[in-house]
Motif scaffolding. Structure first.
Motif, short mmCIF file in Angstrom:
data_model
loop_
_atom_site.label_atom_id
_atom_site.label_comp_id
_atom_site.label_asym_id
_atom_site.label_seq_id
_atom_site.Cartn_x
_atom_site.Cartn_y
_atom_site.Cartn_z
N THR A 18 36.40 45.03 42.42
CA THR A 18 36.33 45.46 43.81
C THR A 18 37.75 45.82 44.25
O THR A 18 38.71 45.58 43.54
CB THR A 18 35.75 44.35 44.71
N THR A 55 33.64 49.54 42.16
CA THR A 55 32.39 49.70 42.89
C THR A 55 32.57 49.17 44.30
O THR A 55 33.43 48.33 44.57
CB THR A 55 31.24 48.92 42.22
N THR A 56 31.76 49.67 45.19
CA THR A 56 31.78 49.22 46.57
C THR A 56 30.74 48.12 46.72
O THR A 56 29.59 48.31 46.36
CB THR A 56 31.46 50.38 47.53
N THR A 57 31.17 46.99 47.26
CA THR A 57 30.22 45.89 47.46
C THR A 57 29.37 46.18 48.69
O THR A 57 29.71 47.01 49.53
CB THR A 57 30.96 44.55 47.69
N VAL A 104 33.50 44.99 36.26
CA VAL A 104 33.41 45.70 37.52
C VAL A 104 34.37 45.05 38.50
O VAL A 104 34.38 43.84 38.66
CB VAL A 104 31.97 45.67 38.07
N HIS A 111 36.57 51.97 37.33
CA HIS A 111 35.32 51.20 37.41
C HIS A 111 35.26 50.36 38.68
O HIS A 111 34.87 49.20 38.65
CB HIS A 111 35.15 50.31 36.17
N LYS A 146 38.17 56.00 41.47
CA LYS A 146 37.23 54.87 41.53
C LYS A 146 36.36 54.83 40.27
O LYS A 146 36.10 53.76 39.73
CB LYS A 146 36.36 54.94 42.79
N ARG A 147 35.93 55.99 39.80
CA ARG A 147 35.15 56.03 38.56
C ARG A 147 36.01 55.61 37.37
O ARG A 147 35.59 54.80 36.55
CB ARG A 147 34.59 57.44 38.31
#
Length: 151
Positions: free
Chosen positions: A5, A140-142, A3, A138, A134-135
């Motif tokens: 950022t 993700t938003t923290t 994952v 991979h 974004k998908r």
């Protein structure tokens, strides 16, 4: 699964003889606001320019825009050029991809057969492409990023 950022680099441009700049300007602003580093090649970019920029900037995505309806000709062999340069990036194309574009499913299939990971029509908003990228990457938003994002 790994994952990641933000921030991620994308190469963006208008391919071939197409000189439509408004779409990539909107995309550049939207992807930048979403936390991506955007390398904007501008209009009338060659396949080689996309590949070289992707290598130079270690891009994770190559975003091709075309509005004048001749993208299929402009994109013949595009993924071979990327491969020849050692580019391993997600590839998207969007816009008015064929003259008299009637059945978009057929257009989507044509461009997927050319090697594109995702194909968007001219009605697709930047937020849909950003969410898809974004998908695909991979990302993700923290919690911290969610807390600092203003709407």
């Amino acid at each position: 699964m790994v994952v990641h950022t933000m921030s991620r680099t994308v190469v963006l441009g208008v391919i071939g003889s197409d000189a439509h700049v408004v779409g990539i300007t909107i995309l550049e602003q939207a992807f930048s606001a979403a936390g991506f580093t955007v390398i904007n090649l501008g209009v009338q970019s060659s396949q080689t320019e996309f590949a070289e920029a992707a290598v130079t900037h270690d891009a994770e995505a190559v975003l091709v825009s075309s509005l004048y309806g001749h993208a299929e000709q402009d994109c013949q062999g595009f993924h071979d050029v990327l491969e020849d340069h050692g580019v391993d990036a997600v590839t998207y194309i969007g816009g008015n991809l064929s003259v008299g574009q009637g059945d978009f499913e057929q257009t989507r299939e044509t461009f997927e057969a050319l090697g594109f990971d995702r194909v968007f029509d001219a009605e697709t908003g930047p937020e849909e492409a950003i969410a898809a990228l974004k998908r695909d990457l991979h990302i993700t938003t923290t919690e911290h990023e969610r807390a600092t994002v203003t709407t």
